[in-house]
Design a protein around this motif. Structure first.
Motif, PDB file in Angstrom:
ATOM      1  N   HIS A   1       0.879  -1.476  -0.331  1.00 47.63           N
ATOM      2  CA  HIS A   1       0.017   0.039  -0.066  1.00 47.63           C
ATOM      3  C   HIS A   1       1.070   1.021  -0.293  1.00 47.63           C
ATOM      4  CE1 HIS A   1      -2.878   2.679   2.371  1.00 47.63           C
ATOM      5  NE2 HIS A   1      -2.980   2.784   0.972  1.00 47.63           N
ATOM      6  N   ARG A   2       1.646   1.549   0.766  1.00 49.13           N
ATOM      7  CA  ARG A   2       2.420   2.884   1.112  1.00 49.13           C
ATOM      8  C   ARG A   2       3.855   2.467   1.287  1.00 49.13           C
ATOM      9  NH1 ARG A   2      -1.378   6.796   2.809  1.00 49.13           N
ATOM     10  NH2 ARG A   2       0.303   8.286   3.025  1.00 49.13           N
ATOM     11  N   ALA A   3       4.471   1.471   1.071  1.00 48.85           N
ATOM     12  CA  ALA A   3       5.477   0.576   1.208  1.00 48.85           C
ATOM     13  C   ALA A   3       5.937   1.301   2.854  1.00 48.85           C
ATOM     14  CB  ALA A   3       6.687   1.736   0.518  1.00 48.85           C
ATOM     15  N   CYS A   4       5.150   0.781   3.733  1.00 49.08           N
ATOM     16  CA  CYS A   4       5.421   0.873   4.972  1.00 49.08           C
ATOM     17  C   CYS A   4       6.181  -0.675   6.307  1.00 49.08           C
ATOM     18  CB  CYS A   4       4.169   0.297   5.870  1.00 49.08           C
ATOM     19  SG  CYS A   4       4.243   0.748   7.743  1.00 49.08           S
TER      20      CYS A   4
ATOM     21  N   SER B   1     -11.151  -1.080   5.960  1.00 50.76           N
ATOM     22  CA  SER B   1     -11.696   0.391   4.877  1.00 50.76           C
ATOM     23  C   SER B   1     -12.000   0.529   4.385  1.00 50.76           C
ATOM     24  CB  SER B   1     -11.385   1.467   6.196  1.00 50.76           C
ATOM     25  OG  SER B   1     -11.408   0.872   7.898  1.00 50.76           O
ATOM     26  N   THR B   2     -12.023  -0.528   2.685  1.00 52.44           N
ATOM     27  CA  THR B   2     -11.364  -0.592   1.739  1.00 52.44           C
ATOM     28  C   THR B   2     -11.722  -1.675   0.778  1.00 52.44           C
ATOM     29  OG1 THR B   2     -10.495   0.728  -0.409  1.00 52.44           O
ATOM     30  CG2 THR B   2      -9.070  -0.636   0.999  1.00 52.44           C
ATOM     31  N   ARG B   3     -12.256  -1.765  -0.529  1.00 51.75           N
ATOM     32  CA  ARG B   3     -13.029  -2.734  -1.375  1.00 51.75           C
ATOM     33  C   ARG B   3     -11.331  -3.312  -1.417  1.00 51.75           C
ATOM     34  NH1 ARG B   3     -12.768  -4.142  -6.276  1.00 51.75           N
ATOM     35  NH2 ARG B   3     -11.876  -1.612  -6.780  1.00 51.75           N
ATOM     36  N   LYS B   4     -11.480  -5.006  -1.212  1.00 52.29           N
ATOM     37  CA  LYS B   4     -10.796  -5.832  -1.525  1.00 52.29           C
ATOM     38  C   LYS B   4      -9.396  -5.788  -2.594  1.00 52.29           C
ATOM     39  CE  LYS B   4      -9.254  -9.927   0.261  1.00 52.29           C
ATOM     40  NZ  LYS B   4      -8.172 -10.462  -1.501  1.00 52.29           N
ATOM     41  N   LEU B   5      -8.491  -5.651  -3.055  1.00 55.09           N
ATOM     42  CA  LEU B   5      -7.789  -5.574  -3.999  1.00 55.09           C
ATOM     43  C   LEU B   5      -7.190  -6.907  -3.953  1.00 55.09           C
ATOM     44  CD1 LEU B   5      -6.685  -1.933  -4.556  1.00 55.09           C
ATOM     45  CD2 LEU B   5      -9.386  -3.238  -5.605  1.00 55.09           C
ATOM     46  N   ASN B   6      -7.222  -7.397  -5.934  1.00 59.41           N
ATOM     47  CA  ASN B   6      -6.207  -8.726  -5.541  1.00 59.41           C
ATOM     48  C   ASN B   6      -4.736  -8.322  -5.406  1.00 59.41           C
ATOM     49  OD1 ASN B   6      -5.420 -11.245  -5.990  1.00 59.41           O
ATOM     50  ND2 ASN B   6      -5.456 -11.346  -8.333  1.00 59.41           N
ATOM     51  N   VAL B   7      -4.111  -8.473  -4.485  1.00 60.58           N
ATOM     52  CA  VAL B   7      -2.789  -7.996  -4.189  1.00 60.58           C
ATOM     53  C   VAL B   7      -1.875  -8.760  -3.435  1.00 60.58           C
ATOM     54  CG1 VAL B   7      -0.979  -5.855  -3.085  1.00 60.58           C
ATOM     55  CG2 VAL B   7      -3.540  -5.327  -3.807  1.00 60.58           C
ATOM     56  N   GLN B   8      -0.742  -9.511  -3.607  1.00 60.89           N
ATOM     57  CA  GLN B   8       0.261 -10.073  -3.498  1.00 60.89           C
ATOM     58  C   GLN B   8       1.776  -9.626  -3.491  1.00 60.89           C
ATOM     59  OE1 GLN B   8       0.253 -13.714  -5.248  1.00 60.89           O
ATOM     60  NE2 GLN B   8       1.525 -14.452  -3.179  1.00 60.89           N
ATOM     61  N   ILE B   9       2.336  -9.835  -2.528  1.00 62.93           N
ATOM     62  CA  ILE B   9       3.907  -9.175  -2.401  1.00 62.93           C
ATOM     63  C   ILE B   9       4.851 -10.141  -2.541  1.00 62.93           C
ATOM     64  CG2 ILE B   9       3.030  -7.317  -1.115  1.00 62.93           C
ATOM     65  CD1 ILE B   9       4.213  -8.234   2.093  1.00 62.93           C
TER      66      ILE B   9
ATOM     67  N   TYR C   1      -0.288   0.352   9.801  1.00 65.25           N
ATOM     68  CA  TYR C   1      -0.299   1.652   8.634  1.00 65.25           C
ATOM     69  C   TYR C   1      -2.011   1.652   8.534  1.00 65.25           C
ATOM     70  CZ  TYR C   1       0.952   6.566   6.704  1.00 65.25           C
ATOM     71  OH  TYR C   1       1.049   7.666   6.918  1.00 65.25           O
ATOM     72  N   HIS C   2      -2.440   0.494   7.871  1.00 60.43           N
ATOM     73  CA  HIS C   2      -3.943   1.126   7.439  1.00 60.43           C
ATOM     74  C   HIS C   2      -4.233  -0.739   7.848  1.00 60.43           C
ATOM     75  CE1 HIS C   2      -2.284   4.240   5.216  1.00 60.43           C
ATOM     76  NE2 HIS C   2      -2.933   4.886   5.788  1.00 60.43           N
ATOM     77  N   GLY C   3      -3.500  -1.737   8.408  1.00 60.13           N
ATOM     78  CA  GLY C   3      -3.894  -2.947   8.520  1.00 60.13           C
ATOM     79  C   GLY C   3      -4.483  -4.097   7.829  1.00 60.13           C
TER      80      GLY C   3
ATOM     81  N   LYS D   1      -0.401 -12.890  -0.238  1.00 65.85           N
ATOM     82  CA  LYS D   1      -1.587 -12.202  -0.863  1.00 65.85           C
ATOM     83  C   LYS D   1      -1.557 -11.699   0.577  1.00 65.85           C
ATOM     84  CE  LYS D   1      -2.829 -16.751  -3.582  1.00 65.85           C
ATOM     85  NZ  LYS D   1      -4.183 -17.534  -3.821  1.00 65.85           N
ATOM     86  N   CYS D   2      -2.218 -10.632   0.107  1.00 67.37           N
ATOM     87  CA  CYS D   2      -3.409  -9.696   1.547  1.00 67.37           C
ATOM     88  C   CYS D   2      -4.685  -9.943   0.966  1.00 67.37           C
ATOM     89  CB  CYS D   2      -3.490  -8.501   0.450  1.00 67.37           C
ATOM     90  SG  CYS D   2      -3.505  -7.217   1.687  1.00 67.37           S
ATOM     91  N   GLU D   3      -4.596 -10.712   2.815  1.00 67.26           N
ATOM     92  CA  GLU D   3      -6.301 -11.641   2.649  1.00 67.26           C
ATOM     93  C   GLU D   3      -7.015 -10.008   3.157  1.00 67.26           C
ATOM     94  OE1 GLU D   3      -6.041 -14.596   4.700  1.00 67.26           O
ATOM     95  OE2 GLU D   3      -4.486 -15.828   3.205  1.00 67.26           O
ATOM     96  N   LYS D   4      -6.155  -8.990   4.050  1.00 67.56           N
ATOM     97  CA  LYS D   4      -7.696  -8.094   4.638  1.00 67.56           C
ATOM     98  C   LYS D   4      -7.034  -6.945   3.839  1.00 67.56           C
ATOM     99  CE  LYS D   4      -9.625  -9.996   8.051  1.00 67.56           C
ATOM    100  NZ  LYS D   4      -9.558 -10.401   9.452  1.00 67.56           N
ATOM    101  N   MET D   5      -7.753  -5.797   4.223  1.00 68.42           N
ATOM    102  CA  MET D   5      -7.610  -4.442   3.654  1.00 68.42           C
ATOM    103  C   MET D   5      -9.568  -4.071   3.769  1.00 68.42           C
ATOM    104  SD  MET D   5      -7.254  -4.770  -0.364  1.00 68.42           S
ATOM    105  CE  MET D   5      -5.715  -5.462  -1.062  1.00 68.42           C
TER     106      MET D   5
END
Length: 540
Positions: A264-267, A299-307, A283-285, A293-297
């Motif tokens: 998200h913001r490189a924290c 306060s926003t719509r969940k996106l398909n994000v993976q680091i 930072y934002h949980g 895989k990012c399984e929780k986002m």
């Protein structure tokens, strides 16, 4: 020849002269003989007849005393006869004793062969003086041999340096074979000096600013943490090859390794927490599982994000990662201490030095009596010659004269077993002759170009009760840091000189063998050689 078993002695036969013999004409003196019987050996079961053999003859010392024609003798004649009788008895007793002594000597001569080797005191002294001269000559010969051995060892060390120099040559060198001078064996110091002048030593070129790590070095399994330090709700941030990573345990308890940067913001993720087997960004949980895989986002719509994540595996009490791009090897190297050892300390330190320089230091023991004078090498004498004995194609061996076995395990591990009698003291000539041992593991993880993550594990095959002593781990850590600080000030100085352009491997000698082989192995990896030197390992 008369046999000892057939020897028999009869009483000495002495006949007093009769009155008739006194009346005979002659010189007026008579004598007697001493006889002994000597039996012969059985020949064909029939014993030969014993014979009398005269040993010696003696003469009767008494003069003939004329007897008076009368029936009685006067008093003077009686006293004279009595005096000569007493003198005769004394003489006879002496002769009997002499006879016994002579017969005894003959018995000893027959029965005891050692008597034939009887030597006088003067003869023994003479032979002893001769033996002392021979011993002195042998001592001189030993000194000559020692000098020859010392000369041979010096030549061997020089020849070994030449071999190392040959190994250090670039295989693509443009030098012709006619320019290479091959020394021939010689006992002349002049010819050896000529060879030394004609064939300068080769050196590794390790100088200049610390270069970025070659990608080929990443294609190995690297231990990055001890299993005991990774609890269910903890995170361990690490740097590996100048990239930040974080290690934590997932829902199944298995470790995972993720890029330590939130998408998200490189924290930095390690500033957050572990929530139900997922790492949560502070930072934002946002929450990530062990596969990235990012399984929780929230306060926003969940996106398909993976680091980015790395292959991560736990084995023998250590957490391993594979930072390379190639498929991981199926086999992990074993770093367990030998059977009979118990682990007493596991320590992790972050050091401000390039990992190759630290490995160079750990693979060298010749510096101990000069560097570690206030810790484990306090009181060590300086040997006349230090050698590391190893197979021609290996990365392991043992130190002479120290009872220490050592091995470099690619890509960055050093194993050593030290024979000790009590803390800080060495004994014996090799580890097998020592009753107690200390086993060490050093892992030098390349964090960045100027930093190393050091994992140190110490095991003992004695004093198991020390594991249960309160605060003992703090004492072990204090001692390990004290030893390391003695090395660190020197290695940091090397790093500074290297950055300024000095070559830290400018003039290698014979006891640098294991460090040289590590550097040659590393150069082969960076060149991309398929078959790596000093091992049976093929690099994919």
């Amino acid at each position: 020849m008369t046999a000892a078993s057939a020897l028999s002695l009869l009483p000495v036969a002495i006949r007093r002269p009769s009155s008739k013999r006194y009346s005979k004409k002659g010189d007026g003196r008579v004598g007697f003989r001493v006889f002994a019987v000597f039996g012969e050996e059985d020949v064909g079961g029939i014993q030969k007849k014993s014979t009398w053999e005269a040993i010696f003859e003696v003469e009767d010392p008494r003069p003939r005393v004329p007897l008076s024609k009368g029936k009685f003798i006067d008093a003077n004649q009686a006293l004279e006869v009595a005096r000569f009788d007493i003198q005769y008895c004394d003489w006879r007793a002496r002769q009997d004793l002499l006879t016994i002594m002579i017969l005894h000597d003959k018995v000893v001569e027959v029965l005891n062969p050692l008597a034939r080797e009887f030597k006088s005191v003067g003869t023994i002294k003479k032979e002893l003086a001769q033996l002392q001269q021979e011993l002195a000559q042998a001592h001189r010969q030993v000194h000559i041999s020692e000098a020859r051995v010392s000369t041979a060892l010096d030549k061997l060390a020089y020849m070994e340096t030449l071999v190392n120099g040959r190994l250090l040559q670039d295989k693509n060198t443009n030098e012709s074979s006619s320019d290479i001078i091959s020394p021939t064996p010689s006992t002349s110091s002049v010819s050896m000096d000529t060879v030394k002048t004609a064939s300068p030593r080769k050196s590794l070129n390790v100088s200049g600013p610390v270069k970025p790590y070659h990608p080929s070095l990443k294609n190995f399994w690297y231990p990055v943490a001890f299993s005991g330090d990774l609890k269910e709700d903890t995170m361990i941030p690490i740097d590996c090859f100048e990239e930040p990573w974080v290690i934590f345990r997932g829902k199944d308890g298995k470790p995972g390794c993720l890029q330590n940067t939130c998408a998200h913001r490189a924290c930095p993720l390690h500033l957050g927490s572990v929530n139900e087997g997922r790492i949560q960004c502070p930072y934002h949980g946002w929450e990530y599982s062990t596969d990235g895989k990012c399984e929780k986002m929230p306060s926003t719509r969940k996106l398909n994000v993976q680091i980015k994540s790395l292959p991560c595996f736990e084995n023998e009490g250590m957490v391993w990662i594979w930072p390379g791009d190639e498929p991981p090897m199926a086999i992990l190297p074993s770093l367990q201490p030998p059977p009979g050892f118990q682990i007493h300390a596991e320590i992790v330190m972050e050091l401000p030095v390039e990992h190759g320089l630290l490995l160079d230091n750990l693979l060298d023991l010749a510096h101990a009596p000069f560097t570690h004078t206030s810790t484990f090498a306090k009181g060590w004498s300086v040997p006349s010659l230090v050698k590391f004995l190893t197979p021609s194609s290996g990365l392991q061996g043992y130190w002479d004269p120290y009872p220490i076995d050592m091995e470099f395990k690619p890509p960055c591990m050093v194993l050593s077993t030290i024979g000790i009698s009590k803390p800080g003291k060495l004994e014996g000539q090799n580890t097998r002759e020592c009753s107690t041992h200390l086993h060490q593991l050093h892992v030098c993880l390349p964090s960045s170009r100027g930093k190393t993550r050091l994992l140190y594990r110490m095991s003992l095959d004695f004093a198991p009760i020390l594991k249960h002593v309160p605060m003992m781990h703090l004492l072990w850590r204090h001692f390990a840091e004290k030893v390391l600080n003695e090395d660190l000030r020197l290695v940091l100085g090397q790093q500074d000189r290297m950055i300024r352009g000095a070559n830290i491997w400018n003039l290698p000698v014979s006891y640098d063998k294991l460090g040289i082989r590590y550097r040659l192995w590393r150069e082969a990896v960076e060149r991309g050689d398929k078959q790596l030197p000093f091992s049976n390992q093929e690099h994919e």
